[in-house]
Design a protein around this motif. Structure first.
Motif, PDB file in Angstrom:
ATOM      1  N   GLU A 190       0.836  -1.208   0.000  1.00  0.00           N
ATOM      2  CA  GLU A 190       0.000   0.000   0.000  1.00  0.00           C
ATOM      3  C   GLU A 190       0.865   1.251   0.000  1.00  0.00           C
ATOM      4  N   ALA A 191       1.964   1.219   0.767  1.00  0.00           N
ATOM      5  CA  ALA A 191       2.870   2.376   0.784  1.00  0.00           C
ATOM      6  C   ALA A 191       3.481   2.596  -0.600  1.00  0.00           C
ATOM      7  N   LEU A 192       3.868   1.526  -1.276  1.00  0.00           N
ATOM      8  CA  LEU A 192       4.413   1.646  -2.624  1.00  0.00           C
ATOM      9  C   LEU A 192       3.394   2.259  -3.575  1.00  0.00           C
ATOM     10  N   GLU A 193       2.151   1.817  -3.468  1.00  0.00           N
ATOM     11  CA  GLU A 193       1.107   2.360  -4.335  1.00  0.00           C
ATOM     12  C   GLU A 193       0.865   3.838  -4.044  1.00  0.00           C
ATOM     13  N   LEU A 194       0.859   4.203  -2.760  1.00  0.00           N
ATOM     14  CA  LEU A 194       0.703   5.613  -2.400  1.00  0.00           C
ATOM     15  C   LEU A 194       1.872   6.436  -2.920  1.00  0.00           C
ATOM     16  N   GLY A 195       3.081   5.877  -2.846  1.00  0.00           N
ATOM     17  CA  GLY A 195       4.250   6.578  -3.348  1.00  0.00           C
ATOM     18  C   GLY A 195       4.201   6.808  -4.846  1.00  0.00           C
ATOM     19  N   ARG A 196       3.499   5.924  -5.556  1.00  0.00           N
ATOM     20  CA  ARG A 196       3.341   6.117  -6.998  1.00  0.00           C
ATOM     21  C   ARG A 196       2.237   7.118  -7.309  1.00  0.00           C
TER      22      ARG A 196
ATOM     23  N   VAL B 143      10.659  20.193  -2.210  1.00  0.00           N
ATOM     24  CA  VAL B 143       9.552  20.939  -2.794  1.00  0.00           C
ATOM     25  C   VAL B 143       8.423  19.958  -3.079  1.00  0.00           C
ATOM     26  N   GLY B 144       7.236  20.291  -2.588  1.00  0.00           N
ATOM     27  CA  GLY B 144       6.086  19.421  -2.802  1.00  0.00           C
ATOM     28  C   GLY B 144       4.892  19.922  -2.030  1.00  0.00           C
ATOM     29  N   GLU B 145       3.953  19.023  -1.756  1.00  0.00           N
ATOM     30  CA  GLU B 145       2.729  19.430  -1.085  1.00  0.00           C
ATOM     31  C   GLU B 145       2.884  19.410   0.431  1.00  0.00           C
ATOM     32  N   ARG B 146       2.094  20.252   1.092  1.00  0.00           N
ATOM     33  CA  ARG B 146       2.205  20.419   2.540  1.00  0.00           C
ATOM     34  C   ARG B 146       1.900  19.138   3.296  1.00  0.00           C
ATOM     35  N   ALA B 147       1.027  18.294   2.754  1.00  0.00           N
ATOM     36  CA  ALA B 147       0.648  17.064   3.458  1.00  0.00           C
ATOM     37  C   ALA B 147       1.858  16.169   3.706  1.00  0.00           C
ATOM     38  N   TYR B 148       2.840  16.197   2.816  1.00  0.00           N
ATOM     39  CA  TYR B 148       4.042  15.375   3.018  1.00  0.00           C
ATOM     40  C   TYR B 148       4.785  15.839   4.265  1.00  0.00           C
ATOM     41  N   ASP B 149       4.946  17.151   4.428  1.00  0.00           N
ATOM     42  CA  ASP B 149       5.626  17.691   5.600  1.00  0.00           C
ATOM     43  C   ASP B 149       4.846  17.404   6.871  1.00  0.00           C
ATOM     44  N   LEU B 150       3.549  17.593   6.799  1.00  0.00           N
ATOM     45  CA  LEU B 150       2.704  17.449   7.977  1.00  0.00           C
ATOM     46  C   LEU B 150       2.637  15.997   8.448  1.00  0.00           C
ATOM     47  N   ALA B 151       2.828  15.065   7.531  1.00  0.00           N
ATOM     48  CA  ALA B 151       2.759  13.646   7.891  1.00  0.00           C
ATOM     49  C   ALA B 151       3.776  13.289   8.963  1.00  0.00           C
ATOM     50  N   ARG B 152       4.963  13.890   8.907  1.00  0.00           N
ATOM     51  CA  ARG B 152       5.967  13.573   9.931  1.00  0.00           C
ATOM     52  C   ARG B 152       5.542  14.076  11.296  1.00  0.00           C
ATOM     53  N   LEU B 153       4.831  15.186  11.311  1.00  0.00           N
ATOM     54  CA  LEU B 153       4.338  15.708  12.582  1.00  0.00           C
ATOM     55  C   LEU B 153       3.268  14.795  13.173  1.00  0.00           C
ATOM     56  N   VAL B 154       2.458  14.178  12.331  1.00  0.00           N
ATOM     57  CA  VAL B 154       1.452  13.221  12.820  1.00  0.00           C
ATOM     58  C   VAL B 154       2.137  12.097  13.598  1.00  0.00           C
ATOM     59  N   LEU B 155       3.342  11.730  13.182  1.00  0.00           N
ATOM     60  CA  LEU B 155       4.047  10.606  13.799  1.00  0.00           C
ATOM     61  C   LEU B 155       4.739  10.959  15.108  1.00  0.00           C
ATOM     62  N   ASP B 156       4.763  12.242  15.472  1.00  0.00           N
ATOM     63  CA  ASP B 156       5.425  12.618  16.720  1.00  0.00           C
ATOM     64  C   ASP B 156       4.775  11.926  17.916  1.00  0.00           C
ATOM     65  N   ARG B 157       5.606  11.405  18.806  1.00  0.00           N
ATOM     66  CA  ARG B 157       5.166  10.734  20.033  1.00  0.00           C
ATOM     67  C   ARG B 157       4.174   9.594  19.733  1.00  0.00           C
TER      68      ARG B 157
ATOM     69  N   TRP C 159      -0.012  10.120   3.079  1.00  0.00           N
ATOM     70  CA  TRP C 159       1.403  10.421   3.281  1.00  0.00           C
ATOM     71  C   TRP C 159       1.874   9.953   4.664  1.00  0.00           C
ATOM     72  N   THR C 160       0.994  10.005   5.662  1.00  0.00           N
ATOM     73  CA  THR C 160       1.377   9.530   6.989  1.00  0.00           C
ATOM     74  C   THR C 160       1.615   8.025   6.967  1.00  0.00           C
ATOM     75  N   LEU C 161       0.729   7.298   6.314  1.00  0.00           N
ATOM     76  CA  LEU C 161       0.927   5.855   6.191  1.00  0.00           C
ATOM     77  C   LEU C 161       2.238   5.576   5.459  1.00  0.00           C
ATOM     78  N   TYR C 162       2.471   6.285   4.368  1.00  0.00           N
ATOM     79  CA  TYR C 162       3.700   6.073   3.597  1.00  0.00           C
ATOM     80  C   TYR C 162       4.937   6.324   4.458  1.00  0.00           C
ATOM     81  N   ARG C 163       4.958   7.458   5.159  1.00  0.00           N
ATOM     82  CA  ARG C 163       6.152   7.812   5.929  1.00  0.00           C
ATOM     83  C   ARG C 163       6.312   6.908   7.151  1.00  0.00           C
ATOM     84  N   ALA C 164       5.200   6.418   7.709  1.00  0.00           N
ATOM     85  CA  ALA C 164       5.293   5.486   8.839  1.00  0.00           C
ATOM     86  C   ALA C 164       5.890   4.157   8.396  1.00  0.00           C
ATOM     87  N   VAL C 165       5.444   3.657   7.256  1.00  0.00           N
ATOM     88  CA  VAL C 165       5.981   2.393   6.741  1.00  0.00           C
ATOM     89  C   VAL C 165       7.451   2.542   6.381  1.00  0.00           C
ATOM     90  N   ARG C 166       7.777   3.638   5.684  1.00  0.00           N
ATOM     91  CA  ARG C 166       9.181   3.848   5.290  1.00  0.00           C
ATOM     92  C   ARG C 166      10.077   3.954   6.530  1.00  0.00           C
TER      93      ARG C 166
END
Length: 303
Positions: free
Chosen positions: A179-185, A223-237, A272-279
């Protein structure tokens, strides 16, 4: 002149111990000399090397010729020091530490002094997330024509080979990896916007300052969309959230709350949160922290 011995912190030495040859090893051996040369060239007085410090740079607390405190940073060779400097110039102190000088050849950065021991992680979670959201909002600016930054699409494409290889031996986590691979595509192709992103934004990257209460440090700009940046913040703690009751619902609420507070599409932030969590989970497992890696994959499964 230096007032204390210049020695790389043990944390940095440990992080780079696997690189026994090549430019990183040579850089470590030359680092005391490089620091002293930069102190002399910029007429700085060394107070002390910051410890325990980070995993990818040596940081020294210094004073400028007029006595103003500052921070001198030496990123590990191969890290995008030039791009970090370019991002800090673009922000010019708005939401981020101010760049005072940069050595384009050697990669050294002279930064305004922040309180390195006080980050947003010192605040209660709700307050920390609120302050983090306010800080990252200020960083999202247009990248400008001819910008030097890599894109989210390029970063994800680089990750795809490692993700695919990990998926072959992921066992029960294989569907998550797929699923992460598909989201990354799919996600980069449908990106609705293009902003300069911090790239590694999280609570620990936001330090207390004098000029304003909180400022971001240590960007890995993209450079990209804000959701990518925000995804890492979702993973905090995330560990605290996983350990609590009703963790899956709490994870989805966090996504919704952050998305709504910053006017970001909920579904794209979830993806993006799922993608960054899996990665991140696969990376942690690969470097030996299997427990943290499995917790990240568990968090991804909640989404």
């Amino acid at each position: 002149m230096a007032t204390a011995p210049i020695k790389p912190p043990q944390r940095l030495l440990g992080a780079l111990s696997g690189d026994q040859e090549g430019p990183v090893r040579a850089w470590l051996e030359a680092l005391p000399t490089l620091v002293q040369q930069q102190l002399d060239a910029w007429e700085l007085t060394l107070e002390r090397v910051h410890a325990p410090g980070g995993l990818g740079s040596l940081v020294a607390l210094v004073r400028q010729q007029d006595g103003t405190p500052a921070t001198l940073k030496f990123p590990v060779p191969g890290r995008p020091a030039a791009q970090e400097a370019a991002a800090l110039r673009a922000w010019d102190g708005r939401g981020a530490v101010r760049l005072l000088r940069a050595d384009e050849a050697g990669g050294a950065l002279l930064l305004e002094r922040l309180q390195g021991a006080v980050s947003l992680r010192s605040l209660p979670e709700a307050k920390a997330l609120l302050e983090a959201a306010g800080t990252v909002r200020r960083l999202w600016v247009p990248p400008g024509e001819g910008h030097p930054f890599a894109t989210v699409a390029e970063r994800v494409a680089q990750d795809a080979k490692a993700l695919g290889a990990a998926g072959e031996s992921a066992g029960a986590a294989a569907p998550l990896v797929e699923e992460a691979l598909e989201l990354g595509r799919a996600l980069p192709d449908g990106a609705p916007e293009e902003f300069l992103l911090h790239g590694a934004f999280r609570q620990g990257k936001v330090l207390a300052g004098e000029r304003v209460p909180w400022l971001a440090v240590g960007p890995a700009p993209l450079v990209g969309e804000r959701a990518y940046d925000l995804a890492r913040l979702v993973l905090d703690r995330f560990e605290d959230l996983v350990a609590g009751s009703g963790a899956p619902a709490a994870a989805r609420r966090r996504v919704a709350k952050l998305a709504d507070s910053l006017d970001v599409d909920r579904e794209r932030l979830r993806g993006w949160t799922l993608y960054r969590a899996v990665r991140a989970g696969l990376r942690e497992s690969a470097v030996g922290d299997r427990q943290r890696g499995e917790l990240l994959l568990e968090f991804a499964a909640y989404l």
